[in-house]
Design an enzyme around this catalytic site. Structure first.
Site, PDB file in Angstrom:
ATOM      1  N   PHE A   1      -4.322   3.482  14.836  1.00  0.00           N
ATOM      2  CA  PHE A   1      -4.547   4.503  13.825  1.00  0.00           C
ATOM      3  C   PHE A   1      -5.677   4.018  12.932  1.00  0.00           C
ATOM      4  O   PHE A   1      -5.822   2.809  12.722  1.00  0.00           O
ATOM      5  CB  PHE A   1      -3.278   4.733  12.986  1.00  0.00           C
ATOM      6  CG  PHE A   1      -2.405   5.821  13.541  1.00  0.00           C
ATOM      7  CD1 PHE A   1      -1.743   5.653  14.746  1.00  0.00           C
ATOM      8  CD2 PHE A   1      -2.266   7.025  12.863  1.00  0.00           C
ATOM      9  CE1 PHE A   1      -0.949   6.662  15.272  1.00  0.00           C
ATOM     10  CE2 PHE A   1      -1.465   8.044  13.378  1.00  0.00           C
ATOM     11  CZ  PHE A   1      -0.816   7.861  14.584  1.00  0.00           C
TER      12      PHE A   1
ATOM     13  N   ASP B   1      -4.445  -6.254   5.341  1.00  0.00           N
ATOM     14  CA  ASP B   1      -5.452  -7.078   6.013  1.00  0.00           C
ATOM     15  C   ASP B   1      -5.483  -8.502   5.448  1.00  0.00           C
ATOM     16  O   ASP B   1      -5.937  -9.418   6.104  1.00  0.00           O
ATOM     17  CB  ASP B   1      -6.845  -6.446   5.854  1.00  0.00           C
ATOM     18  CG  ASP B   1      -6.978  -5.177   6.691  1.00  0.00           C
ATOM     19  OD1 ASP B   1      -6.385  -5.142   7.790  1.00  0.00           O
ATOM     20  OD2 ASP B   1      -7.634  -4.223   6.245  1.00  0.00           O
TER      21      ASP B   1
ATOM     22  N   LYS C   1       7.659 -18.058 -10.327  1.00  0.00           N
ATOM     23  CA  LYS C   1       6.981 -16.886 -10.857  1.00  0.00           C
ATOM     24  C   LYS C   1       5.671 -17.289 -11.544  1.00  0.00           C
ATOM     25  O   LYS C   1       5.646 -18.274 -12.289  1.00  0.00           O
ATOM     26  CB  LYS C   1       7.930 -16.221 -11.858  1.00  0.00           C
ATOM     27  CG  LYS C   1       7.504 -14.871 -12.304  1.00  0.00           C
ATOM     28  CD  LYS C   1       8.543 -14.284 -13.251  1.00  0.00           C
ATOM     29  CE  LYS C   1       7.910 -13.163 -14.051  1.00  0.00           C
ATOM     30  NZ  LYS C   1       8.651 -12.876 -15.264  1.00  0.00           N
TER      31      LYS C   1
ATOM     32  N   ILE D   1      -2.622  -7.446  14.405  1.00  0.00           N
ATOM     33  CA  ILE D   1      -1.566  -7.315  15.422  1.00  0.00           C
ATOM     34  C   ILE D   1      -2.030  -6.445  16.583  1.00  0.00           C
ATOM     35  O   ILE D   1      -1.849  -6.780  17.757  1.00  0.00           O
ATOM     36  CB  ILE D   1      -0.281  -6.735  14.785  1.00  0.00           C
ATOM     37  CG1 ILE D   1       0.141  -7.608  13.600  1.00  0.00           C
ATOM     38  CG2 ILE D   1       0.842  -6.608  15.806  1.00  0.00           C
ATOM     39  CD1 ILE D   1       1.163  -6.984  12.687  1.00  0.00           C
TER      40      ILE D   1
ATOM     41  N   LYS E   1     -13.740   1.150  15.816  1.00  0.00           N
ATOM     42  CA  LYS E   1     -12.469   0.418  15.958  1.00  0.00           C
ATOM     43  C   LYS E   1     -11.927   0.521  17.385  1.00  0.00           C
ATOM     44  O   LYS E   1     -11.349  -0.429  17.911  1.00  0.00           O
ATOM     45  CB  LYS E   1     -11.421   0.953  14.968  1.00  0.00           C
ATOM     46  CG  LYS E   1     -11.686   0.490  13.555  1.00  0.00           C
ATOM     47  CD  LYS E   1     -10.700   1.063  12.542  1.00  0.00           C
ATOM     48  CE  LYS E   1     -11.188   0.735  11.132  1.00  0.00           C
ATOM     49  NZ  LYS E   1     -10.336   1.286  10.081  1.00  0.00           N
TER      50      LYS E   1
ATOM     51  N   PRO F   1      -3.269 -11.796  10.545  1.00  0.00           N
ATOM     52  CA  PRO F   1      -3.570 -11.555  11.956  1.00  0.00           C
ATOM     53  C   PRO F   1      -3.707 -10.053  12.212  1.00  0.00           C
ATOM     54  O   PRO F   1      -2.999  -9.262  11.586  1.00  0.00           O
ATOM     55  CB  PRO F   1      -2.340 -12.104  12.684  1.00  0.00           C
ATOM     56  CG  PRO F   1      -1.260 -12.152  11.652  1.00  0.00           C
ATOM     57  CD  PRO F   1      -1.936 -12.365  10.338  1.00  0.00           C
TER      58      PRO F   1
ATOM     59  N   ASN G   1       0.839  -1.198   0.000  1.00  0.00           N
ATOM     60  CA  ASN G   1       0.000   0.000   0.000  1.00  0.00           C
ATOM     61  C   ASN G   1       0.876   1.250   0.000  1.00  0.00           C
ATOM     62  O   ASN G   1       2.101   1.152  -0.027  1.00  0.00           O
ATOM     63  CB  ASN G   1      -0.955  -0.024   1.201  1.00  0.00           C
ATOM     64  CG  ASN G   1      -0.191  -0.117   2.499  1.00  0.00           C
ATOM     65  OD1 ASN G   1       0.559   0.780   2.864  1.00  0.00           O
ATOM     66  ND2 ASN G   1      -0.356  -1.238   3.200  1.00  0.00           N
TER      67      ASN G   1
HETATM   68  N1  CTP Z   1      -3.607  -3.138  12.344  1.00  0.00           N
HETATM   69  C1  CTP Z   1      -2.818  -4.149  12.816  1.00  0.00           C
HETATM   70  N2  CTP Z   1      -2.827  -5.365  12.201  1.00  0.00           N
HETATM   71  C2  CTP Z   1      -3.604  -5.594  11.119  1.00  0.00           C
HETATM   72  C3  CTP Z   1      -4.380  -4.554  10.620  1.00  0.00           C
HETATM   73  C4  CTP Z   1      -4.365  -3.334  11.254  1.00  0.00           C
HETATM   74  O1  CTP Z   1      -2.098  -3.966  13.802  1.00  0.00           O
HETATM   75  N3  CTP Z   1      -3.574  -6.755  10.538  1.00  0.00           N
HETATM   76  C5  CTP Z   1      -3.615  -1.847  13.058  1.00  0.00           C
HETATM   77  C6  CTP Z   1      -3.068  -0.702  12.270  1.00  0.00           C
HETATM   78  O2  CTP Z   1      -1.698  -0.518  12.538  1.00  0.00           O
HETATM   79  C7  CTP Z   1      -3.895   0.461  12.768  1.00  0.00           C
HETATM   80  C8  CTP Z   1      -5.249  -0.157  13.013  1.00  0.00           C
HETATM   81  O3  CTP Z   1      -4.981  -1.535  13.265  1.00  0.00           O
HETATM   82  O4  CTP Z   1      -3.443   0.946  14.003  1.00  0.00           O
HETATM   83  C9  CTP Z   1      -6.137  -0.040  11.831  1.00  0.00           C
HETATM   84  O5  CTP Z   1      -7.289  -0.766  12.089  1.00  0.00           O
HETATM   85  P1  CTP Z   1      -8.026  -1.616  10.960  1.00  0.00           P
HETATM   86  O6  CTP Z   1      -9.367  -1.936  11.441  1.00  0.00           O
HETATM   87  O7  CTP Z   1      -7.279  -2.782  10.559  1.00  0.00           O
HETATM   88  O8  CTP Z   1      -8.055  -0.596   9.847  1.00  0.00           O
HETATM   89  P2  CTP Z   1      -8.201  -0.964   8.422  1.00  0.00           P
HETATM   90  O9  CTP Z   1      -7.251  -2.015   8.001  1.00  0.00           O
HETATM   91  O10 CTP Z   1      -8.125   0.323   7.701  1.00  0.00           O
HETATM   92  O11 CTP Z   1      -9.662  -1.595   8.493  1.00  0.00           O
HETATM   93  P3  CTP Z   1     -10.741  -1.477   7.403  1.00  0.00           P
HETATM   94  O12 CTP Z   1     -10.005  -1.860   6.182  1.00  0.00           O
HETATM   95  O13 CTP Z   1     -11.780  -2.416   7.821  1.00  0.00           O
HETATM   96  O14 CTP Z   1     -11.150  -0.036   7.470  1.00  0.00           O
END
Ligand code: CTP
Length: 398
Positions: free
Chosen positions: A322, A278, A288, A306, A336, A304, A209
């Site tokens: 965040f 995610d 490849k 985290i 959240k 997972p 990303n």
């Molecule tokens: N986060 C994490 N581990 C993941 C995904 C997210 O630790 N696998 C943390 C990010 O560092 C951030 C927060 O979770 O602090 C973001 O929350 P999240 O719900 O995962 O946000 P998005 O991924 O943007 O969720 P969505 O796509 O549903 O909006």
């Protein structure tokens, strides 16, 4: 920032010595009085005359110098500063200080002073990672000597890696954080995640990303400047490690989880700024993917979470998440906060050129029972305000 602070600026022999003139100038601009002491090797890289001009004081370099000793003897000189900063500090210099040698003016001053000492290492990456240097660094740290850097990046020798001297502003920030006594997180361990993750599709491709890691690095820097012991777990980014921060580089979400979870139990505060993917491809083959049909379907599986895992730890750290949202920012951020059981969440709007890879940002903080908008500012400034709020709420709970 360093008004009326007396800084003894030591310069040792390395190509980064050319940056010491800029550093000296910036220290003076920040209000400091600067006394430069150069080793003989440093004088081969940059002229004492240059340093005299930018610091406004005669440079000292010889130990056995009757004329200079008559003015301010070396013991008096060792007592004079509020802090000693050696930048660049060569591998040889680290070794000499680690072993208590006093074979020139600068090492003698290091031995004779009881003032806070900051060393900014600068050397080839293999010299830095050499076990001899690393064991010297451990000895220095055990004695309370602070190391500022080194950073990661291109080196004068043409190689790339760890060993680069931090820039003048980062050095001054590292120094000022300690000297100005703004140490509200002294004695606390702060764990920060930053940057994107990379999820491999095959040996040459990955999903990722737009996260640059700038916010997370600024948060780590702000926490370190507040006296915290900071560990920064970072995905692939092109940023220098902030001063006084331990950095662990990872690529995938699974690697980030493996680096974070075992350390989280020991941390007082966990700040998850990383844009963790995610999902990851179900299969990341070791060959490849070749093009064939017009359509290719990829199957993804959840990674997972985290942050949620750390927040669920019994007696885990104070957790800050965040939330990057393109729409309905407040509703999603509050959801959240509750769903993950966080102590605070910092929400920011993304999309339409906002936030990602920008130097500025705006944050809306939410915590159980309150919220605050931090107006648009440079990420470094925003990170300082955020860390102040985090420290206030963390201390209120502990
Ligand atoms: N986060 C994490 N581990 C993941 C995904 C997210 O630790 N696998 C943390 C990010 O560092 C951030 C927060 O979770 O602090 C973001 O929350 P999240 O719900 O995962 O946000 P998005 O991924 O943007 O969720 P969505 O796509 O549903 O909006």
């Amino acid at each position: 920032m360093l008004k009326d602070r007396r800084i003894l600026l030591g310069i040792t022999g390395g190509i980064a010595a050319y940056k010491a003139a800029e550093l000296s100038r910036r220290l003076v601009e920040a209000g400091a009085e600067v006394q430069v002491v150069m080793t003989r090797a440093a004088c081969a890289f940059i002229s004492p005359m240059t340093l005299q001009a930018v610091s406004g004081r005669a440079v000292r370099s010889e130990l056995m110098d009757p004329e200079a000793e008559a003015g301010m003897g070396h013991i008096e000189l060792a007592r004079w500063p509020d802090a000693v900063l050696v930048a660049p500090a060569s591998a040889h210099f680290l070794a000499r200080v680690a072993h208590g040698l006093a074979d020139d003016l600068l090492t003698t001053l290091c031995l004779a002073t009881d003032k806070p000492m900051f060393l900014a290492p600068a050397m080839n990456r293999l010299m830095w990672t050499n076990p001899a240097t690393q064991s010297n660094v451990s000895r220095l740290r055990e004695r309370g000597i602070r190391l500022l850097g080194p950073g990661v990046g291109a080196q004068a020798c043409g190689e790339t890696g760890v060993g680069r001297m931090l820039g003048p502003l980062e050095l001054i920030q590292g120094l000022a954080g300690t000297l100005t006594g703004d140490h509200v997180l002294e004695g606390n361990r702060v764990l920060v995640t930053a940057g994107p993750t990379r999820e491999p599709l095959d040996p040459v491709r990955f999903m990722t990303n737009r996260s640059s890691g700038k916010m997370g690095f600024a948060v780590a820097q702000a926490a370190a400047a507040m006296g915290a012991q900071v560990t920064l777990v970072s995905g692939p980014v092109a940023l220098d490690t902030p001063a006084n921060v331990e950095r662990i580089d990872v690529e995938t979400a699974a690697e980030m989880q493996a680096a974070v979870v075992p350390r989280a139990g020991d941390a007082h505060i966990f700040i998850a700024t990383a844009a963790v993917s995610d999902y990851r491809p179900l299969v990341a083959g070791d060959r490849k993917i070749k093009k064939s049909a017009d359509r290719l379907q990829l199957e993804l599986v959840r990674n997972p979470d985290i942050l949620a895992e750390v927040a669920a730890l019994p007696s885990g750290p104070f957790c800050v998440g965040f939330a990057a949202e393109t729409h309905d920012l407040e509703a999603y951020a509050r959801a959240k906060l509750t769903a993950k059981g966080l102590d605070m969440i910092a929400a920011n709007a993304v999309g339409n050129g906002l936030a990602f890879d920008r130097d500025q940002n705006t944050l809306h903080l939410f915590w159980p029972g309150g919220d605050e908008i931090l107006p648009t500012a440079a990420k470094t400034e925003l990170a300082s305000v955020l860390m102040r709020r985090v420290a206030e709420r963390f201390h209120a709970q502990n």
